[in-house]
Design a protein around this motif. Structure first.
Motif, PDB file in Angstrom:
ATOM      1  N   MET A   1     -13.741  26.676 -18.850  1.00 23.08           N
ATOM      2  CA  MET A   1     -14.494  27.372 -19.874  1.00 23.08           C
ATOM      3  C   MET A   1     -13.879  28.747 -20.045  1.00 23.08           C
ATOM      4  SD  MET A   1     -18.578  28.162 -20.383  1.00 23.08           S
ATOM      5  CE  MET A   1     -18.962  28.263 -18.684  1.00 23.08           C
ATOM      6  N   HIS A   2     -13.748  29.146 -21.295  1.00 22.47           N
ATOM      7  CA  HIS A   2     -13.236  30.475 -21.612  1.00 22.47           C
ATOM      8  C   HIS A   2     -14.211  31.178 -22.539  1.00 22.47           C
ATOM      9  CE1 HIS A   2      -9.307  29.937 -19.821  1.00 22.47           C
ATOM     10  NE2 HIS A   2      -9.247  28.738 -20.390  1.00 22.47           N
ATOM     11  N   MET A   3     -14.213  32.505 -22.438  1.00 21.05           N
ATOM     12  CA  MET A   3     -14.974  33.333 -23.357  1.00 21.05           C
ATOM     13  C   MET A   3     -13.957  34.047 -24.228  1.00 21.05           C
ATOM     14  SD  MET A   3     -17.985  35.877 -22.264  1.00 21.05           S
ATOM     15  CE  MET A   3     -18.973  36.706 -23.475  1.00 21.05           C
ATOM     16  N   PHE A   4     -14.115  33.929 -25.543  1.00 16.06           N
ATOM     17  CA  PHE A   4     -13.140  34.459 -26.491  1.00 16.06           C
ATOM     18  C   PHE A   4     -13.598  35.794 -27.066  1.00 16.06           C
ATOM     19  CE2 PHE A   4     -12.167  30.038 -26.140  1.00 16.06           C
ATOM     20  CZ  PHE A   4     -10.788  29.983 -26.251  1.00 16.06           C
ATOM     21  N   THR A   5     -12.626  36.601 -27.454  1.00 15.94           N
ATOM     22  CA  THR A   5     -12.899  37.949 -27.955  1.00 15.94           C
ATOM     23  C   THR A   5     -13.421  37.958 -29.385  1.00 15.94           C
ATOM     24  OG1 THR A   5     -10.616  38.235 -28.706  1.00 15.94           O
ATOM     25  CG2 THR A   5     -11.131  38.967 -26.457  1.00 15.94           C
ATOM     26  N   SER A   6     -13.207  36.873 -30.133  1.00 15.12           N
ATOM     27  CA  SER A   6     -13.642  36.839 -31.535  1.00 15.12           C
ATOM     28  C   SER A   6     -13.812  35.401 -32.013  1.00 15.12           C
ATOM     29  CB  SER A   6     -12.632  37.565 -32.428  1.00 15.12           C
ATOM     30  OG  SER A   6     -11.418  36.847 -32.450  1.00 15.12           O
ATOM     31  N   SER A 146     -21.375   5.229 -16.429  1.00 11.01           N
ATOM     32  CA  SER A 146     -20.092   4.555 -16.400  1.00 11.01           C
ATOM     33  C   SER A 146     -19.342   5.085 -15.199  1.00 11.01           C
ATOM     34  CB  SER A 146     -19.300   4.820 -17.678  1.00 11.01           C
ATOM     35  OG  SER A 146     -17.995   4.271 -17.550  1.00 11.01           O
ATOM     36  N   SER A 147     -18.744   4.194 -14.454  1.00  7.55           N
ATOM     37  CA  SER A 147     -17.998   4.634 -13.275  1.00  7.55           C
ATOM     38  C   SER A 147     -16.746   5.405 -13.665  1.00  7.55           C
ATOM     39  CB  SER A 147     -17.627   3.422 -12.409  1.00  7.55           C
ATOM     40  OG  SER A 147     -16.798   2.542 -13.153  1.00  7.55           O
ATOM     41  N   ASN A 148     -16.374   5.366 -14.946  1.00 10.43           N
ATOM     42  CA  ASN A 148     -15.182   6.083 -15.403  1.00 10.43           C
ATOM     43  C   ASN A 148     -15.459   7.529 -15.793  1.00 10.43           C
ATOM     44  OD1 ASN A 148     -13.519   3.761 -15.177  1.00 10.43           O
ATOM     45  ND2 ASN A 148     -14.341   3.016 -17.121  1.00 10.43           N
ATOM     46  N   ASP A 149     -16.728   7.904 -15.978  1.00  9.42           N
ATOM     47  CA  ASP A 149     -17.079   9.265 -16.392  1.00  9.42           C
ATOM     48  C   ASP A 149     -16.887  10.239 -15.235  1.00  9.42           C
ATOM     49  OD1 ASP A 149     -17.833   8.076 -18.753  1.00  9.42           O
ATOM     50  OD2 ASP A 149     -19.976   8.448 -18.501  1.00  9.42           O
ATOM     51  N   LEU A 150     -16.403  11.423 -15.563  1.00 12.92           N
ATOM     52  CA  LEU A 150     -16.257  12.508 -14.593  1.00 12.92           C
ATOM     53  C   LEU A 150     -17.073  13.681 -15.084  1.00 12.92           C
ATOM     54  CD1 LEU A 150     -14.846  13.857 -12.149  1.00 12.92           C
ATOM     55  CD2 LEU A 150     -13.046  14.534 -13.736  1.00 12.92           C
ATOM     56  N   GLN A 151     -17.968  14.184 -14.237  1.00 14.86           N
ATOM     57  CA  GLN A 151     -18.831  15.295 -14.608  1.00 14.86           C
ATOM     58  C   GLN A 151     -18.402  16.538 -13.848  1.00 14.86           C
ATOM     59  OE1 GLN A 151     -22.999  14.307 -15.160  1.00 14.86           O
ATOM     60  NE2 GLN A 151     -23.560  16.133 -14.017  1.00 14.86           N
ATOM     61  N   GLU A 152     -18.358  17.680 -14.538  1.00 12.86           N
ATOM     62  CA  GLU A 152     -17.945  18.943 -13.926  1.00 12.86           C
ATOM     63  C   GLU A 152     -18.811  20.069 -14.473  1.00 12.86           C
ATOM     64  OE1 GLU A 152     -16.023  21.128 -11.262  1.00 12.86           O
ATOM     65  OE2 GLU A 152     -15.506  19.030 -11.578  1.00 12.86           O
ATOM     66  N   SER A 153     -19.209  20.997 -13.597  1.00 16.07           N
ATOM     67  CA  SER A 153     -19.990  22.164 -14.017  1.00 16.07           C
ATOM     68  C   SER A 153     -19.148  23.419 -13.881  1.00 16.07           C
ATOM     69  CB  SER A 153     -21.253  22.294 -13.165  1.00 16.07           C
ATOM     70  OG  SER A 153     -22.086  21.180 -13.377  1.00 16.07           O
ATOM     71  N   VAL A 154     -19.289  24.316 -14.859  1.00 12.49           N
ATOM     72  CA  VAL A 154     -18.536  25.568 -14.880  1.00 12.49           C
ATOM     73  C   VAL A 154     -19.474  26.709 -15.248  1.00 12.49           C
ATOM     74  CG1 VAL A 154     -16.288  24.547 -15.412  1.00 12.49           C
ATOM     75  CG2 VAL A 154     -17.827  25.159 -17.270  1.00 12.49           C
ATOM     76  N   THR A 155     -19.097  27.931 -14.825  1.00 11.40           N
ATOM     77  CA  THR A 155     -19.870  29.139 -15.114  1.00 11.40           C
ATOM     78  C   THR A 155     -18.939  30.198 -15.663  1.00 11.40           C
ATOM     79  OG1 THR A 155     -21.502  28.664 -13.395  1.00 11.40           O
ATOM     80  CG2 THR A 155     -21.297  30.964 -14.075  1.00 11.40           C
ATOM     81  N   GLN A 156     -19.432  30.966 -16.630  1.00 12.64           N
ATOM     82  CA  GLN A 156     -18.659  32.069 -17.210  1.00 12.64           C
ATOM     83  C   GLN A 156     -19.565  33.286 -17.313  1.00 12.64           C
ATOM     84  OE1 GLN A 156     -15.979  33.879 -17.674  1.00 12.64           O
ATOM     85  NE2 GLN A 156     -14.967  32.389 -18.978  1.00 12.64           N
TER      86      GLN A 156
END
Length: 173
Positions: A1-6, A146-156
């Motif tokens: 995850m990124h936070m953009f300037t504009s 689905s066994s193929n799904d990948l879940q990931e959590s991110v913080t910004q």
């Protein structure tokens, strides 16, 4: 995850810029993406919430996206930049009036990466409103697995919302 300037989503903030100083009238621009040599994958924003701490379960909490559905009325997705492997969106700045530091805000998102051709993937299912969950399965916690799904959590974050008075004084100085 990124936070953009504009809103053009071309330049990101780096770690030395945090906590960002933001005015209440500002829009905040985010990008979620996955980097992979695989071409048969897609990214899905499952949940995004904001809290005044690094803990996504902290209170108070503002829900931005829930079960893949846009909840925050200020949320705007940039469909021209978004792809199967990236999602770009903006929200209006806000504060948490009942928290210890009401002006400090973190964004937490849970993303799912799925195979495009997997008919049972969470990505394929899309937004699941509370009403649709009850209609489909009778269980508010119904989710397609689905066994193929990948879940990931991110913080910004964090970013700090400047009060109007502080913003005026900063501008004068």
């Amino acid at each position: 995850m990124h936070m953009f300037t504009s809103a053009d989503f071309t330049a990101t903030y780096n770690s030395g810029n945090f906590p960002l100083q933001i005015l209440p009238s500002d829009r905040i621009h985010y990008g979620l993406s996955v980097q992979s040599p695989l071409r048969n994958i897609e990214l899905f924003a499952l949940d995004c919430v904001s809290t005044p701490t690094m803990d996504p379960d902290a209170s108070p909490k503002v829900t931005i996206i829930q079960d893949g559905c846009d909840i925050d009325p200020t949320l705007t997705r940039d469909s021209t930049r978004s792809t199967d492997m990236a999602l770009y969106f903006s929200i209006q700045a806000f504060t948490f009036p009942d928290s210890v530091d009401s002006n400090l805000v973190y964004l937490h998102c849970t993303m799912v990466v799925c195979l495009k051709d997997d008919l049972n993937s969470r990505c394929r299912e899309g937004c699941i409103s509370a009403r649709r969950r009850r209609d489909v399965g009778g269980d508010d916690r119904f989710r397609r697995d689905s066994s193929n799904d990948l879940q990931e959590s991110v913080t910004q974050g964090p970013f700090r919302i400047l009060s109007d008075q502080v913003a005026v004084l900063s501008y004068i100085a």
